[in-house]
Design a protein around this motif. Structure first.
Motif, PDB file in Angstrom:
ATOM      1  N   TYR A  73      31.814  44.150  39.166  1.00  9.04           N
ATOM      2  CA  TYR A  73      33.018  44.235  40.005  1.00  9.04           C
ATOM      3  C   TYR A  73      33.765  45.576  39.909  1.00  9.04           C
ATOM      4  O   TYR A  73      34.083  46.210  40.917  1.00  9.04           O
ATOM      5  CB  TYR A  73      33.909  43.056  39.588  1.00  9.04           C
ATOM      6  N   PHE A 121      44.268  55.157  48.292  1.00 13.61           N
ATOM      7  CA  PHE A 121      43.444  53.970  48.521  1.00 13.61           C
ATOM      8  C   PHE A 121      43.977  52.805  47.696  1.00 13.61           C
ATOM      9  O   PHE A 121      44.332  52.970  46.525  1.00 13.61           O
ATOM     10  CB  PHE A 121      41.973  54.211  48.123  1.00 13.61           C
ATOM     11  N   ASP A 134      47.497  45.262  35.841  1.00 14.00           N
ATOM     12  CA  ASP A 134      46.221  44.592  35.528  1.00 14.00           C
ATOM     13  C   ASP A 134      45.017  45.379  36.053  1.00 14.00           C
ATOM     14  O   ASP A 134      43.895  45.136  35.621  1.00 14.00           O
ATOM     15  CB  ASP A 134      46.215  43.162  36.097  1.00 14.00           C
ATOM     16  N   GLY A 170      54.447  44.225  43.205  1.00 13.76           N
ATOM     17  CA  GLY A 170      53.627  45.144  42.408  1.00 13.76           C
ATOM     18  C   GLY A 170      52.824  46.122  43.262  1.00 13.76           C
ATOM     19  O   GLY A 170      52.487  47.217  42.806  1.00 13.76           O
ATOM     20  N   ASN A 229      51.881  40.376  44.129  1.00 13.99           N
ATOM     21  CA  ASN A 229      51.163  41.304  45.022  1.00 13.99           C
ATOM     22  C   ASN A 229      52.156  42.074  45.877  1.00 13.99           C
ATOM     23  O   ASN A 229      51.983  43.260  46.144  1.00 13.99           O
ATOM     24  CB  ASN A 229      50.217  40.555  45.975  1.00 13.99           C
ATOM     25  N   MET A 233      34.748  48.566  42.727  1.00 13.63           N
ATOM     26  CA  MET A 233      36.121  49.059  42.900  1.00 13.63           C
ATOM     27  C   MET A 233      36.149  50.586  42.795  1.00 13.63           C
ATOM     28  O   MET A 233      36.854  51.265  43.556  1.00 13.63           O
ATOM     29  CB  MET A 233      37.028  48.410  41.852  1.00 13.63           C
ATOM     30  N   VAL A 281      46.163  55.812  43.637  1.00 11.34           N
ATOM     31  CA  VAL A 281      45.797  54.412  43.761  1.00 11.34           C
ATOM     32  C   VAL A 281      46.952  53.544  43.248  1.00 11.34           C
ATOM     33  O   VAL A 281      47.064  53.303  42.044  1.00 11.34           O
ATOM     34  CB  VAL A 281      44.508  54.122  42.948  1.00 11.34           C
ATOM     35  N   PRO A 282      47.833  53.096  44.140  1.00  5.75           N
ATOM     36  CA  PRO A 282      48.953  52.263  43.695  1.00  5.75           C
ATOM     37  C   PRO A 282      48.510  50.830  43.399  1.00  5.75           C
ATOM     38  O   PRO A 282      47.972  50.151  44.283  1.00  5.75           O
ATOM     39  CB  PRO A 282      49.930  52.303  44.887  1.00  5.75           C
ATOM     40  N   GLN A 291      42.293  41.280  47.058  1.00  7.41           N
ATOM     41  CA  GLN A 291      41.265  40.287  47.305  1.00  7.41           C
ATOM     42  C   GLN A 291      41.796  39.172  48.204  1.00  7.41           C
ATOM     43  O   GLN A 291      42.886  38.671  47.969  1.00  7.41           O
ATOM     44  CB  GLN A 291      40.839  39.642  45.988  1.00  7.41           C
ATOM     45  N   GLY A 297      43.720  48.070  47.610  1.00 13.12           N
ATOM     46  CA  GLY A 297      43.194  46.872  48.249  1.00 13.12           C
ATOM     47  C   GLY A 297      43.602  45.613  47.524  1.00 13.12           C
ATOM     48  O   GLY A 297      44.130  45.661  46.417  1.00 13.12           O
ATOM     49  N   LYS A 342      50.688  36.393  33.568  1.00 13.01           N
ATOM     50  CA  LYS A 342      50.790  37.082  34.855  1.00 13.01           C
ATOM     51  C   LYS A 342      50.728  36.082  36.004  1.00 13.01           C
ATOM     52  O   LYS A 342      49.935  35.151  35.980  1.00 13.01           O
ATOM     53  CB  LYS A 342      49.602  38.050  34.950  1.00 13.01           C
ATOM     54  N   MET A 343      51.547  36.284  37.021  1.00 13.13           N
ATOM     55  CA  MET A 343      51.430  35.454  38.218  1.00 13.13           C
ATOM     56  C   MET A 343      50.148  35.842  38.949  1.00 13.13           C
ATOM     57  O   MET A 343      49.830  37.025  39.052  1.00 13.13           O
ATOM     58  CB  MET A 343      52.635  35.630  39.145  1.00 13.13           C
ATOM     59  N   ILE A 402      37.339  53.452  45.846  1.00 12.71           N
ATOM     60  CA  ILE A 402      38.298  54.552  45.664  1.00 12.71           C
ATOM     61  C   ILE A 402      37.636  55.916  45.907  1.00 12.71           C
ATOM     62  O   ILE A 402      38.164  56.767  46.611  1.00 12.71           O
ATOM     63  CB  ILE A 402      38.892  54.498  44.236  1.00 12.71           C
ATOM     64  N   LYS A 432      47.444  34.773  42.418  1.00 14.88           N
ATOM     65  CA  LYS A 432      47.280  33.947  43.611  1.00 14.88           C
ATOM     66  C   LYS A 432      46.203  32.896  43.440  1.00 14.88           C
ATOM     67  O   LYS A 432      46.195  31.890  44.128  1.00 14.88           O
ATOM     68  CB  LYS A 432      47.038  34.801  44.867  1.00 14.88           C
ATOM     69  N   HIS A 451      34.645  41.836  46.891  1.00 12.18           N
ATOM     70  CA  HIS A 451      35.133  41.506  45.549  1.00 12.18           C
ATOM     71  C   HIS A 451      35.419  40.013  45.422  1.00 12.18           C
ATOM     72  O   HIS A 451      35.160  39.408  44.383  1.00 12.18           O
ATOM     73  CB  HIS A 451      36.407  42.303  45.228  1.00 12.18           C
TER      74      HIS A 451
HETATM   75  P1  TYM Z   1      44.350  41.607  43.399  1.00 12.87           P
HETATM   76  O1  TYM Z   1      43.920  41.061  44.713  1.00 12.87           O
HETATM   77  O2  TYM Z   1      44.229  40.736  42.210  1.00 12.87           O
HETATM   78  O3  TYM Z   1      45.863  42.082  43.472  1.00 12.87           O
HETATM   79  C1  TYM Z   1      46.331  42.962  44.484  1.00 12.87           C
HETATM   80  C2  TYM Z   1      47.378  43.907  43.916  1.00 12.87           C
HETATM   81  O4  TYM Z   1      48.499  43.179  43.407  1.00 12.87           O
HETATM   82  C3  TYM Z   1      48.753  43.538  42.051  1.00 12.87           C
HETATM   83  N1  TYM Z   1      49.208  42.355  41.321  1.00 12.87           N
HETATM   84  C4  TYM Z   1      50.351  42.274  40.643  1.00 12.87           C
HETATM   85  N2  TYM Z   1      51.329  43.170  40.414  1.00 12.87           N
HETATM   86  C5  TYM Z   1      52.387  42.766  39.659  1.00 12.87           C
HETATM   87  N3  TYM Z   1      52.481  41.512  39.127  1.00 12.87           N
HETATM   88  C6  TYM Z   1      51.520  40.600  39.332  1.00 12.87           C
HETATM   89  N4  TYM Z   1      51.632  39.368  38.820  1.00 12.87           N
HETATM   90  C7  TYM Z   1      50.393  40.949  40.116  1.00 12.87           C
HETATM   91  N5  TYM Z   1      49.273  40.300  40.505  1.00 12.87           N
HETATM   92  C8  TYM Z   1      48.570  41.162  41.239  1.00 12.87           C
HETATM   93  C9  TYM Z   1      47.418  44.039  41.524  1.00 12.87           C
HETATM   94  O5  TYM Z   1      47.569  44.867  40.408  1.00 12.87           O
HETATM   95  C10 TYM Z   1      46.866  44.755  42.739  1.00 12.87           C
HETATM   96  O6  TYM Z   1      47.412  46.053  42.832  1.00 12.87           O
HETATM   97  N6  TYM Z   1      40.578  44.587  41.960  1.00 12.87           N
HETATM   98  C11 TYM Z   1      41.763  44.507  42.789  1.00 12.87           C
HETATM   99  C12 TYM Z   1      41.479  44.814  44.251  1.00 12.87           C
HETATM  100  C13 TYM Z   1      40.799  46.112  44.485  1.00 12.87           C
HETATM  101  C14 TYM Z   1      41.389  47.400  44.452  1.00 12.87           C
HETATM  102  C15 TYM Z   1      40.354  48.302  44.789  1.00 12.87           C
HETATM  103  C16 TYM Z   1      42.661  47.865  44.151  1.00 12.87           C
HETATM  104  C17 TYM Z   1      39.494  46.270  44.844  1.00 12.87           C
HETATM  105  N7  TYM Z   1      39.225  47.570  45.018  1.00 12.87           N
HETATM  106  C18 TYM Z   1      40.572  49.691  44.836  1.00 12.87           C
HETATM  107  C19 TYM Z   1      42.892  49.245  44.202  1.00 12.87           C
HETATM  108  C20 TYM Z   1      41.851  50.137  44.528  1.00 12.87           C
HETATM  109  C21 TYM Z   1      42.346  43.110  42.705  1.00 12.87           C
HETATM  110  O7  TYM Z   1      41.686  42.174  42.388  1.00 12.87           O
HETATM  111  O8  TYM Z   1      43.638  43.013  43.124  1.00 12.87           O
END
Ligand code: TYM
Length: 332
Positions: free
Chosen positions: A128, A5, A149, A22, A19, A132, A144-145, A9, A7, A195-196, A136, A198, A44
């Motif tokens: 939040y 699993f 963060d 990573g 994204n 999450m 969970v890849p 945002q 996801g 961290k980068m 899962i 979005k 979320h």
């Molecule tokens: P979100 O939307 O912030 O980011 C999505 C995924 O991208 C990864 N990520 C990064 N990896 C490397 N460098 C970066 N600068 C970077 N920015 C973002 C995040 O680690 C993530 O894997 N809470 C989560 C969404 C979520 C989720 C879940 C993830 C909700 N439920 C269940 C896994 C399982 C989030 O805000 O990701």
């Protein structure tokens, strides 16, 4: 097949390269070995203010980018979180076994609530990570890849699952975070120690998948480096160059050492041009395919709806078991 699993945002018009590297690149390869569920987590996203019309559009755009990046709806279940009510329902139950103290220790909440101020930060922003965990655990996911963060949130998920199982009987699979060490954190091109993201305030250092290719090229050429002019990985002293090397290596599958050798004795200008070509070649087809998918939103919505129905079947089974365990009286 074991369950997976993950996801993202729908918090921006486009995903960013962090994204992509990573998470999405891992998803793409792992979908072959796992029974994978990939969700656009709109519930979320609304933990911070969103414009309703824009949110719907961002949700579609995020889903389109999953597909354009190679997630195949025929192999994986790709859907929108709010279309499966069990997510919100399980989150409530899990919140009853979550300690206020342990929730307070989540660093992402501390960062985000500081940004909005104590009065403006919502209760949902605080809970939040519990939602999450529900995401899962509903699917009994084993892996969970995520980027690094999200590691703390997956740890909390494990704790909640173990606590629930101990109190009410074996119910949930304990998930493991899968974090690719080298690419777990991609940094902002203008601020290579943060961290980068979005949803960053300044977009100058963020490479968006759906940006015009010329805009992306300019951002790369303007990326912050240093004054010693040597293409060498040194996270501590050369964070800008190291970040660019990480991106270069991730997208080409090459070793950082080999890239350093290739650019030995050449300047940052050459290196950035090389990186620009790599990124443009990677982004261009993804961007074109995503925009093509977005030209037929009705078709995209149909596909997501069908996948949500598939997800619901799995989710409802877990939820029914949870309600039973907790002692909620069910209608006959
Ligand atoms: P979100 O939307 O912030 O980011 C999505 C995924 O991208 C990864 N990520 C990064 N990896 C490397 N460098 C970066 N600068 C970077 N920015 C973002 C995040 O680690 C993530 O894997 N809470 C989560 C969404 C979520 C989720 C879940 C993830 C909700 N439920 C269940 C896994 C399982 C989030 O805000 O990701």
């Amino acid at each position: 097949k074991a369950r997976l699993f993950s996801g993202m945002q729908p918090s921006a018009d486009s995903l960013q390269i962090g994204n992509y590297i990573g998470a999405l690149m891992q998803w793409r390869t792992m979908q072959d070995t796992y029974d994978a569920f990939f969700t656009v987590v709109d519930l979320h996203a609304i933990t911070v203010p969103q414009d309703p019309k824009e949110l719907r559009e961002k949700t579609r755009r995020t889903a389109a980018q999953y597909i354009a990046a190679g997630i195949e709806p025929a192999k994986s279940t790709l859907y929108v979180q709010s279309q499966v009510p069990a997510h919100a329902e399980l989150a409530w139950i899990l919140s009853t076994v979550t300690g206020f103290g342990e929730a307070s220790r989540m660093t992402q909440f501390k960062d985000k609530s500081q940004r909005y101020g104590a009065d403006k930060a919502s209760v949902a922003l605080f809970t939040y990570p519990v939602l999450m965990a529900a995401d899962i655990l509903l699917y009994q996911a084993k892996v969970v890849p995520v980027g690094d963060d999200q590691k703390q949130h997956v740890e909390l998920t494990r704790n909640l699952a173990e606590r629930f199982n101990a109190r009410f009987g074996q119910t949930f699979t304990i998930p493991d975070p899968v974090i690719q060490k080298d690419t777990a954190r991609i940094y902002d091109l203008q601020e290579p120690t943060s961290k980068m993201s979005k949803s960053a305030e300044s977009q100058a250092g963020v490479l968006y998948l759906l940006d015009d290719i010329n805009v992306t090229a300019k951002k790369i050429m303007r990326a912050v480096t240093d004054s010693d002019g040597i293409v060498r990985y040194d996270r501590e002293n050369k964070p800008g160059v190291s970040n660019l090397l990480t991106i270069y290596a991730a997208l080409t599958g090459r070793q950082i050492g080999a890239i350093e050798d290739e650019y030995a004795g050449r300047g940052y200008g050459d290196f950035k041009k090389g990186l620009r070509d790599v990124i443009v070649a990677e982004f261009e087809p993804v961007r074109a395919r995503a925009l093509e998918l977005l030209e037929d939103p009705a078709e995209l919505d149909r596909l997501l709806g069908a996948n949500a129905a598939r997800a619901s079947e799995v989710a409802e089974k877990t939820l029914a078991q949870v309600y039973e365990r907790v002692g909620l009286l069910r209608a006959p």
